[in-house]
Design a protein around this motif. Structure first.
Motif, PDB file in Angstrom:
ATOM      1  N   ARG A 226     -14.054  -1.172 -29.834  1.00  0.00           N
ATOM      2  CA  ARG A 226     -15.768  -0.050 -29.991  1.00  0.00           C
ATOM      3  C   ARG A 226     -15.526   0.609 -29.175  1.00  0.00           C
ATOM      4  N   GLY A 227     -14.848   1.078 -28.340  1.00  0.00           N
ATOM      5  CA  GLY A 227     -14.844   2.383 -27.333  1.00  0.00           C
ATOM      6  C   GLY A 227     -15.570   1.914 -26.021  1.00  0.00           C
ATOM      7  N   ILE A 228     -16.486   2.489 -25.827  1.00  0.00           N
ATOM      8  CA  ILE A 228     -17.654   2.244 -24.980  1.00  0.00           C
ATOM      9  C   ILE A 228     -18.822   1.559 -24.598  1.00  0.00           C
ATOM     10  N   GLY A 229     -18.839   0.924 -24.304  1.00  0.00           N
ATOM     11  CA  GLY A 229     -20.071  -0.099 -24.604  1.00  0.00           C
ATOM     12  C   GLY A 229     -20.842  -0.767 -22.938  1.00  0.00           C
ATOM     13  N   GLN A 258     -23.242  12.030 -36.732  1.00  0.00           N
ATOM     14  CA  GLN A 258     -23.941  11.349 -36.655  1.00  0.00           C
ATOM     15  C   GLN A 258     -24.228  10.240 -35.528  1.00  0.00           C
ATOM     16  N   THR A 259     -23.115  10.115 -35.069  1.00  0.00           N
ATOM     17  CA  THR A 259     -23.141   8.671 -34.807  1.00  0.00           C
ATOM     18  C   THR A 259     -23.450   8.840 -33.795  1.00  0.00           C
ATOM     19  N   TYR A 260     -24.912   9.249 -32.766  1.00  0.00           N
ATOM     20  CA  TYR A 260     -25.719   9.048 -31.365  1.00  0.00           C
ATOM     21  C   TYR A 260     -26.678   9.404 -32.205  1.00  0.00           C
ATOM     22  N   ALA A 261     -27.351  10.238 -33.465  1.00  0.00           N
ATOM     23  CA  ALA A 261     -28.577  10.531 -33.462  1.00  0.00           C
ATOM     24  C   ALA A 261     -29.645   9.327 -34.245  1.00  0.00           C
ATOM     25  N   THR A 287     -28.303   4.672 -22.927  1.00  0.00           N
ATOM     26  CA  THR A 287     -28.443   4.148 -24.143  1.00  0.00           C
ATOM     27  C   THR A 287     -27.811   3.797 -25.002  1.00  0.00           C
ATOM     28  N   ARG A 288     -27.182   5.686 -25.172  1.00  0.00           N
ATOM     29  CA  ARG A 288     -26.149   5.839 -26.257  1.00  0.00           C
ATOM     30  C   ARG A 288     -24.930   5.087 -26.474  1.00  0.00           C
ATOM     31  N   PHE A 289     -24.869   4.750 -25.570  1.00  0.00           N
ATOM     32  CA  PHE A 289     -23.318   3.852 -25.577  1.00  0.00           C
ATOM     33  C   PHE A 289     -23.742   1.943 -26.090  1.00  0.00           C
ATOM     34  N   VAL A 290     -24.706   1.482 -26.267  1.00  0.00           N
ATOM     35  CA  VAL A 290     -24.950   0.221 -26.556  1.00  0.00           C
ATOM     36  C   VAL A 290     -24.729   0.261 -27.339  1.00  0.00           C
ATOM     37  N   ASN A 291     -23.303  -0.244 -28.329  1.00  0.00           N
ATOM     38  CA  ASN A 291     -23.164  -0.541 -29.474  1.00  0.00           C
ATOM     39  C   ASN A 291     -23.464  -1.699 -30.391  1.00  0.00           C
ATOM     40  N   HIS A 292     -22.701  -1.767 -31.336  1.00  0.00           N
ATOM     41  CA  HIS A 292     -24.054  -2.454 -32.001  1.00  0.00           C
ATOM     42  C   HIS A 292     -23.072  -4.087 -32.380  1.00  0.00           C
ATOM     43  N   ALA A 293     -24.666  -5.211 -32.990  1.00  0.00           N
ATOM     44  CA  ALA A 293     -24.099  -6.702 -33.196  1.00  0.00           C
ATOM     45  C   ALA A 293     -24.628  -7.098 -34.732  1.00  0.00           C
ATOM     46  N   ASP A 329     -29.312  -4.216 -33.080  1.00  0.00           N
ATOM     47  CA  ASP A 329     -27.737  -3.563 -34.612  1.00  0.00           C
ATOM     48  C   ASP A 329     -28.409  -2.494 -35.052  1.00  0.00           C
ATOM     49  N   TYR A 330     -27.552  -1.912 -35.989  1.00  0.00           N
ATOM     50  CA  TYR A 330     -27.880  -0.617 -36.338  1.00  0.00           C
ATOM     51  C   TYR A 330     -27.966  -0.765 -37.048  1.00  0.00           C
ATOM     52  N   GLY A 331     -28.150  -1.641 -37.974  1.00  0.00           N
ATOM     53  CA  GLY A 331     -28.510  -1.983 -39.230  1.00  0.00           C
ATOM     54  C   GLY A 331     -27.524  -1.808 -40.546  1.00  0.00           C
ATOM     55  N   SER A 333     -26.966  -0.027 -43.203  1.00  0.00           N
ATOM     56  CA  SER A 333     -26.296   1.007 -44.219  1.00  0.00           C
ATOM     57  C   SER A 333     -25.538   1.564 -42.809  1.00  0.00           C
ATOM     58  N   TYR A 334     -25.606   1.549 -41.897  1.00  0.00           N
ATOM     59  CA  TYR A 334     -24.578   2.832 -41.016  1.00  0.00           C
ATOM     60  C   TYR A 334     -23.390   2.677 -41.010  1.00  0.00           C
ATOM     61  N   TRP A 335     -23.315   0.647 -41.697  1.00  0.00           N
ATOM     62  CA  TRP A 335     -21.860  -0.026 -41.387  1.00  0.00           C
ATOM     63  C   TRP A 335     -21.545   0.329 -42.753  1.00  0.00           C
ATOM     64  N   ARG A 338     -18.519   2.606 -42.812  1.00  0.00           N
ATOM     65  CA  ARG A 338     -17.816   2.194 -41.053  1.00  0.00           C
ATOM     66  C   ARG A 338     -17.062   0.942 -40.916  1.00  0.00           C
ATOM     67  N   GLN A 339     -16.260   0.696 -40.913  1.00  0.00           N
ATOM     68  CA  GLN A 339     -15.752  -0.802 -40.087  1.00  0.00           C
ATOM     69  C   GLN A 339     -16.307  -1.285 -38.785  1.00  0.00           C
ATOM     70  N   CYS A 340     -16.891  -2.219 -38.795  1.00  0.00           N
ATOM     71  CA  CYS A 340     -17.856  -3.187 -37.889  1.00  0.00           C
ATOM     72  C   CYS A 340     -16.662  -4.143 -37.526  1.00  0.00           C
ATOM     73  N   ARG A 341     -16.830  -4.026 -36.069  1.00  0.00           N
ATOM     74  CA  ARG A 341     -15.865  -4.864 -35.451  1.00  0.00           C
ATOM     75  C   ARG A 341     -16.592  -6.312 -34.488  1.00  0.00           C
ATOM     76  N   CYS A 342     -17.530  -6.159 -35.027  1.00  0.00           N
ATOM     77  CA  CYS A 342     -18.728  -7.233 -34.186  1.00  0.00           C
ATOM     78  C   CYS A 342     -17.920  -8.510 -33.907  1.00  0.00           C
ATOM     79  N   GLY A 343     -17.116  -9.559 -35.123  1.00  0.00           N
ATOM     80  CA  GLY A 343     -16.365 -10.460 -35.067  1.00  0.00           C
ATOM     81  C   GLY A 343     -17.303 -10.913 -35.259  1.00  0.00           C
ATOM     82  N   GLY A 462     -10.546   6.554 -39.053  1.00  0.00           N
ATOM     83  CA  GLY A 462     -10.469   5.705 -39.394  1.00  0.00           C
ATOM     84  C   GLY A 462     -11.261   4.803 -38.157  1.00  0.00           C
ATOM     85  N   ASP A 463     -11.871   5.920 -37.463  1.00  0.00           N
ATOM     86  CA  ASP A 463     -11.862   5.981 -36.357  1.00  0.00           C
ATOM     87  C   ASP A 463     -13.881   5.775 -36.336  1.00  0.00           C
ATOM     88  N   ASP A 464     -14.339   5.588 -37.651  1.00  0.00           N
ATOM     89  CA  ASP A 464     -15.686   5.763 -37.311  1.00  0.00           C
ATOM     90  C   ASP A 464     -16.472   7.067 -36.910  1.00  0.00           C
TER      91      ASP A 464
HETATM   92  C1  LIG Z   1     -24.005   5.596 -31.181  1.00  0.00           C
HETATM   93  S1  LIG Z   1     -22.248   4.522 -30.609  1.00  0.00           S
HETATM   94  C2  LIG Z   1     -21.584   3.423 -29.607  1.00  0.00           C
HETATM   95  C3  LIG Z   1     -21.040   3.678 -28.248  1.00  0.00           C
HETATM   96  C4  LIG Z   1     -19.624   4.134 -28.812  1.00  0.00           C
HETATM   97  N1  LIG Z   1     -19.166   2.243 -28.112  1.00  0.00           N
HETATM   98  C5  LIG Z   1     -19.304   4.916 -27.827  1.00  0.00           C
HETATM   99  O1  LIG Z   1     -17.855   4.566 -26.977  1.00  0.00           O
HETATM  100  O2  LIG Z   1     -19.633   6.214 -27.861  1.00  0.00           O
HETATM  101  C6  LIG Z   1     -21.885   3.850 -32.054  1.00  0.00           C
HETATM  102  C7  LIG Z   1     -20.362   4.285 -32.230  1.00  0.00           C
HETATM  103  O3  LIG Z   1     -19.355   2.902 -31.613  1.00  0.00           O
HETATM  104  C8  LIG Z   1     -18.499   2.229 -32.065  1.00  0.00           C
HETATM  105  N2  LIG Z   1     -19.620   0.509 -32.707  1.00  0.00           N
HETATM  106  C9  LIG Z   1     -20.469   0.679 -31.663  1.00  0.00           C
HETATM  107  N3  LIG Z   1     -20.781  -0.874 -32.014  1.00  0.00           N
HETATM  108  C10 LIG Z   1     -19.439  -0.896 -33.202  1.00  0.00           C
HETATM  109  C11 LIG Z   1     -19.416  -2.397 -33.784  1.00  0.00           C
HETATM  110  N4  LIG Z   1     -19.376  -3.591 -33.218  1.00  0.00           N
HETATM  111  N5  LIG Z   1     -17.759  -2.287 -34.397  1.00  0.00           N
HETATM  112  C12 LIG Z   1     -17.065  -1.363 -34.206  1.00  0.00           C
HETATM  113  N6  LIG Z   1     -17.222  -0.112 -33.774  1.00  0.00           N
HETATM  114  C13 LIG Z   1     -18.393  -0.138 -33.111  1.00  0.00           C
HETATM  115  C14 LIG Z   1     -18.287   3.107 -33.348  1.00  0.00           C
HETATM  116  O4  LIG Z   1     -17.691   4.292 -33.724  1.00  0.00           O
HETATM  117  C15 LIG Z   1     -20.211   3.705 -34.073  1.00  0.00           C
HETATM  118  O5  LIG Z   1     -19.836   4.662 -34.509  1.00  0.00           O
END
Ligand SMILES: C[S@@+](CC[C@H](N)C(=O)[O-])C[C@H]1O[C@@H](n2cnc3c(N)ncnc32)[C@H](O)[C@@H]1O
Length: 482
Positions: A226-229, A258-261, A287-293, A329-331, A333-335, A338-343, A462-464
């Motif tokens: 999920r990239g950086i968290g 709008q990834t970070y908007a 705060t922009r690096f907080v991932n979604h659950a 929780d991004y909500g 509609s964001y997904w 996109r493919q969420c990988r929160c599991g 596919g990197d969302d």
């Molecule tokens: C606001 S950024 C969060 C920080 C991001 N992970 C990064 O590396 O910059 C949102 C992006 O993070 C990734 N992401 C966050 N939560 C995720 C999740 N539960 N499943 C998959 N991708 C996720 C997606 O690419 C999403 O568009």
């Protein structure tokens, strides 16, 4: 002196003495260590130093528990000591980040030895020049086992850390409502009704601040997929305001990706809806690096009025353990695209089969390529890059290997810094030649930015990067059309 300052002063004194002991131990200067156990300990310390460096040792020296572990005067179970030392070795980067975010003056402890040739000391002191002049939230810890420190970047530009929103009239020049010349998020602007301060209830600009201490006690970590968290370095409690979501304030709908908007909306004035977005793709904070659950997210975004402006804050909705990943929780509609990988079994994306490979991920987000108009992309030759190769890749890890007394610690052979000015702004973005991160969780070398045809906002890989709307807490992240 207040009690707190006194205590801190005592701790520093103890840490100073501890480092002096360790120097003597490593150099074999102190006879009292020439016991059987002392010799063993010196080997262990030597081993530890090779892994975490003197800087790591000097940071850990501020902990009473750690000092005890390495003390000859104390009866310490050698098994326990070995376990602690192993844990430290495995988490060297976290240790350094902890030192940074807590402002621990580890360097002050080592400076007295700068002229002696103590083993492993010189890399620690040189390291300061490169690694330590970065804001800790411009660096991310790699997955366990890897040593490279990652510099988060977006579209080949380093994601710089800022502490306040940026309002640039140039971003608003085509705007009639609100007009470009005034930052509407400011309380003194009187464009919208931003209400009273959420904390002190003052109707005027006040001195309230989001507490920076606990909010800063986080570190960026590279997740597997999920990239950086963001990980907590402190046990936060429900209700803590962890930080403010800052970035460039731009008109809603003006950026295709709008990834970070995040939508800025003052609840006290309906007219603010859909007007302003806080865009943090280039400038922002942790705060922009907080991932979604999808389930049991630990924070939410809220719009708060305090100090001299109305801002989006990130707040804990439950207790957060130290070292736990912070989520929001991004909500749903964001997904949508996109493919969420929160599991989680309750995952918004659960209805769609999860992509197992990048190939499979494509149809989910496959869209026409879009161009991000307001980002300037500099041709490689202008920035001194190698022809046919994308922006040079050097990692801070190469500079920051504490056990390595190599030349490039000095700075020359390290990172190449390139300025990447955004034409619409006065702000200069540092283009980052090091490893990229675009949020897809893949190995940086294979990421989009290596792709010559990479266009921000394109999801055909596919990197969302961009898709449907994102709702965070009470706020909604803007949905931007194609
Ligand atoms: C606001 S950024 C969060 C920080 C991001 N992970 C990064 O590396 O910059 C949102 C992006 O993070 C990734 N992401 C966050 N939560 C995720 C999740 N539960 N499943 C998959 N991708 C996720 C997606 O690419 C999403 O568009």
């Amino acid at each position: 002196m207040t009690t707190d300052r006194k205590r801190y002063w005592h701790e520093c004194k103890k840490a100073t003495n501890f480092i002096s002991k360790m120097v003597n131990l490593v150099e074999g200067l102190d006879d009292s260590y020439q016991t059987q156990e002392g010799l063993e300990l010196s080997d262990e310390v030597d081993d530890l130093l090779q892994r975490i460096g003197w800087e790591g040792l000097a940071i850990a020296a501020h902990s009473e528990a750690f000092r005890r572990i390495l003390s000859l005067d104390q009866e310490v179970d050698s098994q326990l000591r070995r376990e602690v030392l192993e844990a430290l070795k495995a988490n060297r980067n976290s240790l350094e980040f902890y030192g940074r975010v807590r402002n621990i003056d580890w360097r002050g402890l080592l400076l007295p030895y700068s002229n002696d040739s103590i083993r492993y000391m010189s890399p620690a002191l040189k390291l300061v020049k490169k690694f330590w002049d970065r804001h800790p939230h411009e660096l991310a810890i790699p997955p366990q086992g890897e040593d490279h420190v990652i510099t988060p970047n977006y579209n080949n530009c380093r994601q710089v850390n800022i502490t306040k929103n940026i309002w640039n009239p140039a971003d608003w020049k085509h705007q009639v409502d609100p007009k470009p010349d005034i930052n509407v998020t400011m309380r003194w602007a009187h464009v919208y009704d931003l209400g009273c301060c959420d904390f002190c209830e003052s109707p005027h600009a006040c001195r309230c601040q989001v507490q920076s201490m606990p909010g800063e006690l986080v570190e960026l970590v590279k997740t597997e997929d999920r990239g950086i968290g963001v990980r907590a370095l402190w046990p936060f409690r429900k209700g803590d305001v962890l930080g403010e979501y800052v970035g460039r304030l731009i008109p809603d709908g003006s950026r295709p990706d709008q990834t970070y908007a995040l939508a800025w909306e003052a609840p006290s004035d309906q007219r603010t809806q859909g007007k302003v977005s806080v865009d943090a793709c280039y400038e922002g904070n942790w705060t922009r690096f907080v991932n979604h659950a999808c389930e049991n997210a630990s924070t939410e975004y809220r719009c708060r009025t305090f100090s001299d402006h109305a801002a989006m804050t990130l707040e804990a909705t439950r207790d957060i353990e130290m070292y736990e990943e912070i989520t929001v929780d991004y909500g749903p509609s964001y997904w949508k695209k996109r493919q969420c990988r929160c599991g989680s079994p309750k995952c918004y994306s659960a209805k769609q089969p999860p992509p197992t490979t990048r190939e499979e991920a494509r149809p989910l987000t496959g869209r026409a390529r879009k161009t991000e108009k307001n980002v300037m992309r500099i041709p490689l030759k202008e920035i001194g890059g190698e022809e046919g190769k994308d922006v040079a890749e050097e990692t801070l890890a190469e500079e920051g290997n504490a056990g390595d007394d190599s030349e490039n610690l000095e700075g020359g052979g390290g990172e190449e810094e390139v300025l990447c000015p955004d034409p619409s702004s006065n702000v200069v973005v540092h283009q980052d030649p090091s490893k990229n991160n675009d949020g897809d969780g893949d190995h940086p070398e294979k990421d989009d930015h290596k792709d010559k045809n990479y266009v921000p906002g394109d999801d055909s890989d596919g990197d969302d990067d961009d898709a449907g709307p994102m709702v965070v807490g009470t706020a909604e992240v803007m949905e931007l059309g194609d």
